[in-house]
Enzyme design. Structure first.
Site, PDB file in Angstrom:
ATOM      1  CG  HIS A  55       0.489  -0.831  19.641  1.00 29.32           C
ATOM      2  ND1 HIS A  55       1.584  -1.470  19.099  1.00 29.32           N
ATOM      3  CD2 HIS A  55       0.962  -0.128  20.696  1.00 29.32           C
ATOM      4  CE1 HIS A  55       2.668  -1.170  19.802  1.00 29.32           C
ATOM      5  NE2 HIS A  55       2.308  -0.354  20.783  1.00 29.32           N
TER       6      HIS A  55
ATOM      7  CD  GLU B 265       9.320   3.335  10.620  1.00 27.74           C
ATOM      8  OE1 GLU B 265      10.039   2.317  10.670  1.00 27.74           O
ATOM      9  OE2 GLU B 265       8.331   3.456   9.846  1.00 27.74           O
TER      10      GLU B 265
ATOM     11  CE1 TYR C 229       5.980   4.303   3.403  1.00 28.27           C
ATOM     12  CE2 TYR C 229       4.032   3.040   2.797  1.00 28.27           C
ATOM     13  CZ  TYR C 229       4.906   4.087   2.570  1.00 28.27           C
ATOM     14  OH  TYR C 229       4.721   4.913   1.483  1.00 28.27           O
TER      15      TYR C 229
END
Length: 413
Positions: A192, A288, A298
């Protein structure tokens, strides 16, 4: 053919769409009124969802399927790349490509590859790290400057960093290479990193960073004193860009533009509005697509349409919460969206302003038809190629160019 306005479109999307029909609609484009017609069919996703979560609004997931009505060809023009990650178009029509292991290459529109370009800082290529996204300076034709994102090794592990340098005249090396931004804190992990980078219309850089995946680092996506799980907005020299939003919490980092992201691997600027659109990997379910506005939250990991890989709920299993933004669109099951681009060329008129997203686990390129900031149609391109599509860009010739983890470069025209 019956003409349907966007208002009626919202009602149409309430249907289950068991058959294909024509949709005529008008969309506003500056002072002109443009009419287009698309054929809507059943959603392209036919597999059951991983969750029983309900969308916040009609069309937020499993939009009607669409099919390109004009013909195109898709050709693998090279299969010799080594784990390509990012691709962008050079002014002369060639392509500049990052390879995950730490090299740059130039490719022609016919697929001929240069030798590796050296001079970049060392990368930590373990796991999902390496040499990641890139973009050209708006004045590249005169200054030959490029920017790239990479996972940089450090004494505390590694981190998402932004590099800057000049492509030499002989195109064999990067000169004056420097690191202009580091998304701290560092962490000893290999997942990530985010990794996309684009210029906004004001000439500043927008960069996506991941929250590094671990349960210990995941909450930092909500922490405004951390650069993890964010969209940051910086100058060409890596300083906080003027006009950045001010987050209410104390000691917020001045480079932050938006917070609450998991692993955002797609950024694109809409060619007409200048809006920033972003895609990010969800967990199990909940990939998303976001329309990113400065100063907004978000949601990750407080709200999500996904679950843990083992099947457990994430946090309190909340999908909607005041003060946190809803995705424009989400996928369940996931497609693993990565690099993306808006199509703006006249060659394929029906693709104009459509969003194309490289899909990893889905092994296709997503085409999204967007009207009034809502997804009204979805198509899957190149689904039979069995490739993990990592990035896609528009070439100067009006073709789309896509790279895959397996080393292929595709021309779609």
């Amino acid at each position: 053919m019956k003409k349907i306005t966007p208002l009626i479109l919202k009602a149409v999307l309430l249907l289950s769409l068991p058959f294909s029909f024509s949709l005529g609609l008008h969309s506003c484009k500056t002072d002109d009124m443009v009419e287009d017609t698309i054929e809507l069919g059943p959603p392209v996703e036919t597999e059951p969802a991983e969750t029983d979560y309900q969308p916040a609004f009609v069309g937020q997931t499993r939009a009607p399927g669409v099919t390109s009505s004009t013909g195109f060809t898709a050709t693998a023009i090279s299969s010799a790349l080594q784990r390509p990650w990012g691709v962008t178009s050079l002014p002369d029509g060639r392509l500049l490509i990052t390879e995950k292991g730490g090299t740059l290459r130039i490719a022609t529109a016919s697929g001929d590859l240069s030798e590796p370009i050296d001079g970049l800082p060392a990368v930590d290529a373990a796991g999902q790290g390496g040499l990641l996204g890139l973009c050209l300076d708006p004045d590249f034709s005169s200054n030959r400057t490029i920017y790239w994102v990479f996972s940089e090794p450090s004494a505390s592990g590694n981190l998402t960093a932004v590099g800057k340098g000049v492509l030499s005249e002989n195109e064999e090396s990067i000169e004056q290479a420097s690191v202009i931004y580091r998304a701290t804190p560092a962490f000893a992990g290999d997942l990530h990193f985010g990794g996309r980078i684009v210029f906004d219309r004001s000439g500043n850089l927008l960069v996506s960073t991941g929250e590094r995946s671990a349960l210990a680092t995941r909450p930092q996506a909500q922490d405004v004193t951390s650069a993890l799980g964010k969209i940051v907005r910086i100058t060409k020299d890596g300083q906080p860009a003027p006009g950045n939003p001010a987050f209410a919490q104390g000691n917020a980092r001045p480079e932050l533009y938006a917070i609450g992201h998991r692993n955002p691997q797609g950024l694109a600027i809409h060619p007409e509005t200048g809006d920033l659109w972003q895609s990010e990997h969800g967990p199990r379910g909940g990939d998303e697509l976001n329309l990113v506005q400065g100063g907004r939250n978000y949601g990750w990991p407080t709200i999500t349409y996904g679950i843990e890989y083992g099947g457990a709920a994430i946090g309190d299993a909340i999908q909607q919460l005041d003060g946190m933004e809803q995705p424009v669109y989400y996928w369940d099951p996931v497609v693993s969206p990565s690099g993306m681009t808006f199509y703006s060329h006249s060659h394929h008129a029906e693709w104009r302003n459509n969003l194309f997203i490289a899909s990893l686990s889905g092994q296709h390129i997503v085409r999204l038809v967007i009207r009034e900031d809502k997804v009204v149609g979805e198509e899957r391109l190149l689904a039979g190629e069995n490739q993990r599509f990592r990035d896609v860009t528009q070439g100067t010739d009006g073709a789309l160019y896509a790279v895959t983890d397996q080393g292929r470069l595709y021309r779609i025209y």
